[in-house]
Design an enzyme around this catalytic site. Structure first.
Site, PDB file in Angstrom:
ATOM      1  N   ASP A  17     -94.776 103.589   7.343  1.00  0.00           N
ATOM      2  CA  ASP A  17     -94.796 103.145   8.727  1.00  0.00           C
ATOM      3  C   ASP A  17     -96.027 103.753   9.391  1.00  0.00           C
ATOM      4  O   ASP A  17     -96.554 104.777   8.943  1.00  0.00           O
ATOM      5  CB  ASP A  17     -93.506 103.614   9.412  1.00  0.00           C
ATOM      6  N   ASP A  19     -96.765 104.007  13.391  1.00  0.00           N
ATOM      7  CA  ASP A  19     -96.568 104.770  14.624  1.00  0.00           C
ATOM      8  C   ASP A  19     -95.603 105.935  14.414  1.00  0.00           C
ATOM      9  O   ASP A  19     -94.485 105.748  13.919  1.00  0.00           O
ATOM     10  CB  ASP A  19     -96.022 103.872  15.734  1.00  0.00           C
ATOM     11  N   THR A 122     -96.386  97.847   9.331  1.00  0.00           N
ATOM     12  CA  THR A 122     -96.312  98.031  10.775  1.00  0.00           C
ATOM     13  C   THR A 122     -96.015  96.713  11.480  1.00  0.00           C
ATOM     14  O   THR A 122     -96.332  95.633  10.969  1.00  0.00           O
ATOM     15  CB  THR A 122     -97.650  98.603  11.306  1.00  0.00           C
ATOM     16  N   ALA A 123     -95.407  96.816  12.664  1.00  0.00           N
ATOM     17  CA  ALA A 123     -95.182  95.631  13.495  1.00  0.00           C
ATOM     18  C   ALA A 123     -96.474  95.169  14.161  1.00  0.00           C
ATOM     19  O   ALA A 123     -96.514  94.078  14.735  1.00  0.00           O
ATOM     20  CB  ALA A 123     -94.121  95.921  14.551  1.00  0.00           C
ATOM     21  N   LYS A 167     -89.510  94.154   8.121  1.00  0.00           N
ATOM     22  CA  LYS A 167     -90.299  95.049   7.268  1.00  0.00           C
ATOM     23  C   LYS A 167     -89.768  95.015   5.840  1.00  0.00           C
ATOM     24  O   LYS A 167     -90.548  94.966   4.875  1.00  0.00           O
ATOM     25  CB  LYS A 167     -90.261  96.483   7.806  1.00  0.00           C
ATOM     26  N   ASP A 190     -90.343 107.385  10.731  1.00  0.00           N
ATOM     27  CA  ASP A 190     -89.769 108.310  11.719  1.00  0.00           C
ATOM     28  C   ASP A 190     -88.555 107.731  12.415  1.00  0.00           C
ATOM     29  O   ASP A 190     -87.851 108.451  13.119  1.00  0.00           O
ATOM     30  CB  ASP A 190     -90.809 108.609  12.804  1.00  0.00           C
TER      31      ASP A 190
END
Length: 267
Positions: A17, A19, A122-123, A167, A190
């Site tokens: 991931d 962020d 990631t988005a 994802k 996270d």
């Protein structure tokens, strides 16, 4: 610390991931700041997006909230030329690179040294994911794909929105295309929103986890990495910044969002 032997018949990989896992804070904020500086976003739009991001990160997500986020992401691109988005890359990278966690970069490189390809998931846009993967010498980036016609974004998706189950769907697709054994693979995040991705692999790792992810990780015996001692202070600062922006602090927003004159190199 990733082990050297996966013990399986297929090729393993590592999925990260972005962020608050690979980097401190939000890549979306860095993108919005770059767009504002380059005249592609008004101060009001910037304030709205910053507050929406703060609220989303603090309150968590629901199916309805995920749909709203997806629509906001794609609609914000509608009518934008691809080349104009590409030209934001230097400003976006100047905000992202100094915020990368050294610890996580070394973990990623250890995976590569052990023969496992490394992907950012990631988005954020596919373009952002691929650009950052290229800069970091990772093996690939997996992001949200947007439809393009005649060099202009239409505002419609061209693949899964890489958030929550999206994802997991995206990494399964990449695994099928590249012959990756997900049962032997690793995933780092996270946030509890990435539980579908983490449960899709054999070795999930919680990085500076939020309370729900930490609970799940402890119950299921997953590895937990914790090194961000500023997490609580950063969350409080994010809320304060969001309130100031939305509460009419336009001058505050402009002052805080001016570019830094000194670039801190990646350590």
């Amino acid at each position: 610390m990733p082990e050297g032997d996966d013990g399986g018949g297929g090729k393993a990989a590592a999925f990260f991931d972005l962020d608050k896992t690979l980097m401190e804070g939000s890549s979306a904020f860095q993108f919005a700041r770059a767009a504002y500086r380059n005249g592609m976003m008004s101060r009001r739009q910037l304030a709205r997006d910053v507050w929406a991001n703060v609220r989303f990160r603090l309150a968590g997500s629901t199916d309805e909230g995920t749909a709203e986020l997806r629509d906001r992401v794609f609609e914000s691109l509608a009518g934008t030329r691809v080349v104009d988005l590409q030209r934001l890359a230097p400003d976006v990278m100047a905000g992202v690179l100094p915020r990368l966690y050294d610890q996580m970069l070394h973990v990623a490189w250890e995976h590569q040294d052990a023969g496992r390809p490394v992907f950012i998931v990631t988005a954020a846009s596919q373009e952002m994911a691929e650009l950052l993967a290229h800069v970091l010498h990772f093996n690939g980036g997996i992001g949200s794909r947007s439809e393009v016609r005649d060099g202009v974004y239409t505002g419609r998706p061209a693949g899964p929105f890489t958030y929550r189950e999206g994802k997991a769907e995206a990494i399964r697709q990449v695994a099928g295309e590249q012959g990756i054994d997900l049962a032997a693979s690793y995933a780092y995040s996270d946030s509890e929103s990435d539980l579908p991705m983490m449960r899709a692999v054999g070795h999930p790792v919680a990085v500076n986890p939020d309370s729900e992810l930490e609970r799940v990780a402890r119950e299921e015996g997953w590895q937990i990495m914790r090194f961000d001692k500023l997490g609580r202070r950063l969350r409080i600062a994010a809320v304060s910044a969001g309130l100031a922006l939305v509460g009419g602090g336009g001058g505050y927003a402009a002052a805080r969002l001016r570019p830094r004159r000194r670039f801190r190199p990646l350590r």
